[in-house]
Design an enzyme around this catalytic site. Sequence first.
Site, PDB file in Angstrom:
ATOM      1  N   ARG A  61     121.080 -48.745  47.622  1.00 20.79           N
ATOM      2  CA  ARG A  61     121.173 -49.745  46.906  1.00 20.79           C
ATOM      3  C   ARG A  61     122.660 -50.633  46.822  1.00 20.79           C
ATOM      4  O   ARG A  61     122.820 -51.896  46.970  1.00 20.79           O
ATOM      5  CB  ARG A  61     120.505 -49.723  45.608  1.00 20.79           C
ATOM      6  CG  ARG A  61     119.095 -49.394  45.637  1.00 20.79           C
ATOM      7  CD  ARG A  61     118.574 -49.639  44.331  1.00 20.79           C
ATOM      8  NE  ARG A  61     116.937 -49.599  44.138  1.00 20.79           N
ATOM      9  CZ  ARG A  61     116.611 -48.623  43.458  1.00 20.79           C
ATOM     10  NH1 ARG A  61     117.280 -47.741  42.864  1.00 20.79           N
ATOM     11  NH2 ARG A  61     115.230 -48.533  43.397  1.00 20.79           N
ATOM     12  N   ARG A  62     123.514 -49.689  46.669  1.00 26.25           N
ATOM     13  CA  ARG A  62     124.790 -50.235  46.279  1.00 26.25           C
ATOM     14  C   ARG A  62     125.993 -49.560  47.523  1.00 26.25           C
ATOM     15  O   ARG A  62     126.537 -48.491  47.337  1.00 26.25           O
ATOM     16  CB  ARG A  62     125.514 -49.936  44.796  1.00 26.25           C
ATOM     17  CG  ARG A  62     124.583 -50.724  43.963  1.00 26.25           C
ATOM     18  CD  ARG A  62     124.948 -50.618  42.588  1.00 26.25           C
ATOM     19  NE  ARG A  62     124.570 -49.313  42.336  1.00 26.25           N
ATOM     20  CZ  ARG A  62     125.547 -48.471  41.185  1.00 26.25           C
ATOM     21  NH1 ARG A  62     126.493 -48.791  40.686  1.00 26.25           N
ATOM     22  NH2 ARG A  62     125.009 -47.335  40.866  1.00 26.25           N
ATOM     23  N   GLY A 202     118.910 -29.445  34.747  1.00 24.28           N
ATOM     24  CA  GLY A 202     118.748 -30.300  35.934  1.00 24.28           C
ATOM     25  C   GLY A 202     117.378 -29.955  36.709  1.00 24.28           C
ATOM     26  O   GLY A 202     117.152 -30.719  37.749  1.00 24.28           O
ATOM     27  N   LYS A 220     100.682 -33.265  45.767  1.00 23.90           N
ATOM     28  CA  LYS A 220     100.714 -32.241  46.855  1.00 23.90           C
ATOM     29  C   LYS A 220      99.563 -31.505  47.088  1.00 23.90           C
ATOM     30  O   LYS A 220      99.181 -30.913  48.222  1.00 23.90           O
ATOM     31  CB  LYS A 220     101.686 -31.135  46.352  1.00 23.90           C
ATOM     32  CG  LYS A 220     103.216 -31.468  46.045  1.00 23.90           C
ATOM     33  CD  LYS A 220     104.324 -30.785  45.056  1.00 23.90           C
ATOM     34  CE  LYS A 220     105.565 -31.444  45.139  1.00 23.90           C
ATOM     35  NZ  LYS A 220     106.540 -30.638  43.981  1.00 23.90           N
TER      36      LYS A 220
HETATM   37  N1  NAI Z   1     114.683 -33.869  44.423  1.00 19.43           N
HETATM   38  C1  NAI Z   1     113.731 -32.929  44.956  1.00 19.43           C
HETATM   39  O1  NAI Z   1     114.137 -31.643  44.785  1.00 19.43           O
HETATM   40  C2  NAI Z   1     112.634 -33.107  45.743  1.00 19.43           C
HETATM   41  C3  NAI Z   1     112.530 -34.463  46.094  1.00 19.43           C
HETATM   42  N2  NAI Z   1     111.465 -34.567  46.959  1.00 19.43           N
HETATM   43  C4  NAI Z   1     111.006 -36.036  47.433  1.00 19.43           C
HETATM   44  O2  NAI Z   1     112.354 -36.900  48.168  1.00 19.43           O
HETATM   45  C5  NAI Z   1     112.466 -38.083  47.823  1.00 19.43           C
HETATM   46  C6  NAI Z   1     113.907 -38.516  47.279  1.00 19.43           C
HETATM   47  O3  NAI Z   1     113.823 -37.676  45.903  1.00 19.43           O
HETATM   48  P1  NAI Z   1     115.485 -37.562  45.358  1.00 19.43           P
HETATM   49  O4  NAI Z   1     116.553 -37.415  46.406  1.00 19.43           O
HETATM   50  O5  NAI Z   1     115.382 -36.473  44.295  1.00 19.43           O
HETATM   51  O6  NAI Z   1     115.399 -38.805  44.562  1.00 19.43           O
HETATM   52  P2  NAI Z   1     116.587 -39.541  44.201  1.00 19.43           P
HETATM   53  O7  NAI Z   1     116.333 -40.544  43.270  1.00 19.43           O
HETATM   54  O8  NAI Z   1     117.746 -38.629  43.768  1.00 19.43           O
HETATM   55  O9  NAI Z   1     117.177 -40.518  45.194  1.00 19.43           O
HETATM   56  C7  NAI Z   1     116.476 -41.736  45.884  1.00 19.43           C
HETATM   57  C8  NAI Z   1     117.509 -42.452  46.271  1.00 19.43           C
HETATM   58  O10 NAI Z   1     116.982 -43.704  46.880  1.00 19.43           O
HETATM   59  C9  NAI Z   1     117.529 -44.734  46.684  1.00 19.43           C
HETATM   60  N3  NAI Z   1     116.595 -45.942  46.702  1.00 19.43           N
HETATM   61  C10 NAI Z   1     115.633 -46.384  46.083  1.00 19.43           C
HETATM   62  N4  NAI Z   1     115.311 -47.467  46.705  1.00 19.43           N
HETATM   63  C11 NAI Z   1     116.060 -47.745  47.728  1.00 19.43           C
HETATM   64  C12 NAI Z   1     116.090 -49.035  48.458  1.00 19.43           C
HETATM   65  N5  NAI Z   1     115.092 -49.977  48.652  1.00 19.43           N
HETATM   66  N6  NAI Z   1     116.922 -48.904  49.315  1.00 19.43           N
HETATM   67  C13 NAI Z   1     117.791 -47.927  49.747  1.00 19.43           C
HETATM   68  N7  NAI Z   1     117.808 -47.158  48.774  1.00 19.43           N
HETATM   69  C14 NAI Z   1     117.074 -46.771  47.768  1.00 19.43           C
HETATM   70  C15 NAI Z   1     117.878 -44.538  44.934  1.00 19.43           C
HETATM   71  O11 NAI Z   1     118.910 -45.417  44.479  1.00 19.43           O
HETATM   72  C16 NAI Z   1     118.525 -43.125  45.087  1.00 19.43           C
HETATM   73  O12 NAI Z   1     119.628 -42.978  45.438  1.00 19.43           O
HETATM   74  C17 NAI Z   1     111.255 -38.418  46.996  1.00 19.43           C
HETATM   75  O13 NAI Z   1     110.179 -38.627  47.609  1.00 19.43           O
HETATM   76  C18 NAI Z   1     111.011 -36.752  46.232  1.00 19.43           C
HETATM   77  O14 NAI Z   1     109.553 -36.980  45.945  1.00 19.43           O
HETATM   78  C19 NAI Z   1     110.578 -33.697  47.550  1.00 19.43           C
HETATM   79  C20 NAI Z   1     111.096 -32.502  47.292  1.00 19.43           C
HETATM   80  C21 NAI Z   1     112.035 -31.868  46.383  1.00 19.43           C
HETATM   81  N1  LIG Z   2     109.979 -32.574  40.289  1.00 19.95           N
HETATM   82  C1  LIG Z   2     109.552 -31.401  41.535  1.00 19.95           C
HETATM   83  C2  LIG Z   2     110.479 -31.415  42.640  1.00 19.95           C
HETATM   84  C3  LIG Z   2     110.139 -32.016  43.864  1.00 19.95           C
HETATM   85  O1  LIG Z   2     108.965 -32.001  44.710  1.00 19.95           O
HETATM   86  C4  LIG Z   2     109.288 -30.112  40.905  1.00 19.95           C
HETATM   87  O2  LIG Z   2     109.884 -29.801  39.733  1.00 19.95           O
HETATM   88  O3  LIG Z   2     108.807 -29.290  41.691  1.00 19.95           O
END
Ligand code: NAI
Ligand SMILES: N[C@@H](CC=O)C(=O)O
Length: 449
Positions: A61-62, A202, A220
């Site tokens: 986004r930024r 966290g 899931k």
């Molecule tokens: N965090 C985790 O442990 C896990 C996450 N996931 C999945 O992975 C994906 C990402 O999760 P996270 O990294 O934790 O989320 P996050 O919120 O840390 O990162 C998402 C990023 O995408 C950016 N973003 C949002 N809209 C945007 C746009 N239109 N253009 C460009 N950037 C944009 C946000 O600013 C943010 O930095 C999600 O679908 C989540 O469900 C899956 C398994 C585990």
């Molecule tokens: N929020 C989820 C992580 C992503 O799949 C979890 O706590 O397991």
Amino acid sequence: MRTDSEEMDPTMAHEPGAPLRVALLGCGVVGSAVARQLVDHADDLAARVGAPLQLVGIAVRRPQRPRPDVPVDPTLFTADADGLVERADIVIEVIGGIDPARELILRAMAHGASVVSANKALLAEDGPTLYAAADAADVDLYYEAAVAGAIPILRPIRESLAGDDVRRVLGIVNGTTNFVLDRMDTSGAGFAETVEQAQALGYAEADPTADVEGFDAAAKAAILASLAFHTRVSSGDVYREGITEVTAGDIQAARDMDCVVKLLAICERVTGPDGGDAVSVRVHPAMIPRSHPLASVRDAFNAVFVEASAAGPLMFYGRGAGGDPTASAVLGDVVAVARHRVAGGRGPGESAYADLPVVEMGRSRTRYHISLDVADRPGVLAQVATAFAAHDVSIETVRQQAAPGEGERAKLIVVTHAASDAALAATVDALAELESVDDVASVLRVEGA
Ligand SMILES: NC(=O)C1=CN([C@@H]2O[C@H](COP(=O)(O)OP(=O)(O)OC[C@H]3O[C@@H](n4cnc5c(N)ncnc54)[C@H](O)[C@@H]3O)[C@@H](O)[C@H]2O)C=CC1
Ligand SMILES: N[C@@H](CC=O)C(=O)O
Ligand code: NA
């Protein structure tokens, strides 16, 4: 070598040695770990794929924001996600949410890119649209990270077990809720204070609703059921209960039974109302015996227990969340789809030929543990037993405990044989109406016995 402005024909074999252009959408917890691993392991990844993976842009986004933890050329950051996906061979979507993630994935495929996503919410809500677009464009759609993070579970179900007949999938697929329930079990603490601990460490997000209310696990479960049973299940088909109502008393009741409480995603083949094959897909807290393999899954770990006709029981265990573990699954998919690009061809698409109905929760059958606060006088046990019998719910065991310091009150703990959810709900309503029952203190399903 092809230039960035030319459109690709994904059916054509890749020019030997030419780089594959990779676009990353999102640079949060998962995206930043993916970017780091792409850079740190570039040589090994190139050797495994048979072509270098060239990071051509990261949509954020930024773009001007300093990101010292992401060791890439800062000019790769762009706010133009639409333009970026048009100049990539492989698009990694780790933005999350429904839109714009869906539009970007569809745009990427329409321009010939294969897609790797971690987005369970989107896959569970609208997977068929994405699969159809992948078919139309003859590209890959891989999403191993979407379920149980680092654990290889989707490709084993989709590919390794494709010759078998999966009967049941039982999973702990949400790390935050497993952490909370595990802490409640080991420390005796209540729900609210344990969620605060999870946030401080966290695991839980500032708004933990999707985790504690079971939405994350339900998405899931939908993905697991679709792949396991070759059918279509979306998040709206999944019965869902979170863990917000689980009390310290429930945890103690489980301990008294030598059980633990876990939030389970349960996908089963069942017999439908018409006698044909159907599936039951549900997410709810349940007691499982401490001797069950899933009971030993502690902290924020995940595990998925699969039962297949020929293979028998299989257990998959590991980290279901976190940047690096999730990036491991993302990069495994990137290598797989990149290899297809190099060799020509693609991996398996959607397999939904079985087209099975999803039964409503009322028809799901399971055992129940019910704890009642009752008057301690003659005839009460008979009244309680009559309420169960009236709804055709068979009692497996019943135990009475004196209620400490309560004079003529007692606690009755009833465990049933498998009964339908509808019959059990009607029984609980009837019990609550009995004059001798002060409170239906706890109702928990019992699984895995
Ligand atoms: N965090 C985790 O442990 C896990 C996450 N996931 C999945 O992975 C994906 C990402 O999760 P996270 O990294 O934790 O989320 P996050 O919120 O840390 O990162 C998402 C990023 O995408 C950016 N973003 C949002 N809209 C945007 C746009 N239109 N253009 C460009 N950037 C944009 C946000 O600013 C943010 O930095 C999600 O679908 C989540 O469900 C899956 C398994 C585990
Ligand atoms: N929020 C989820 C992580 C992503 O799949 C979890 O706590 O397991
Ligand atoms: Na996984």
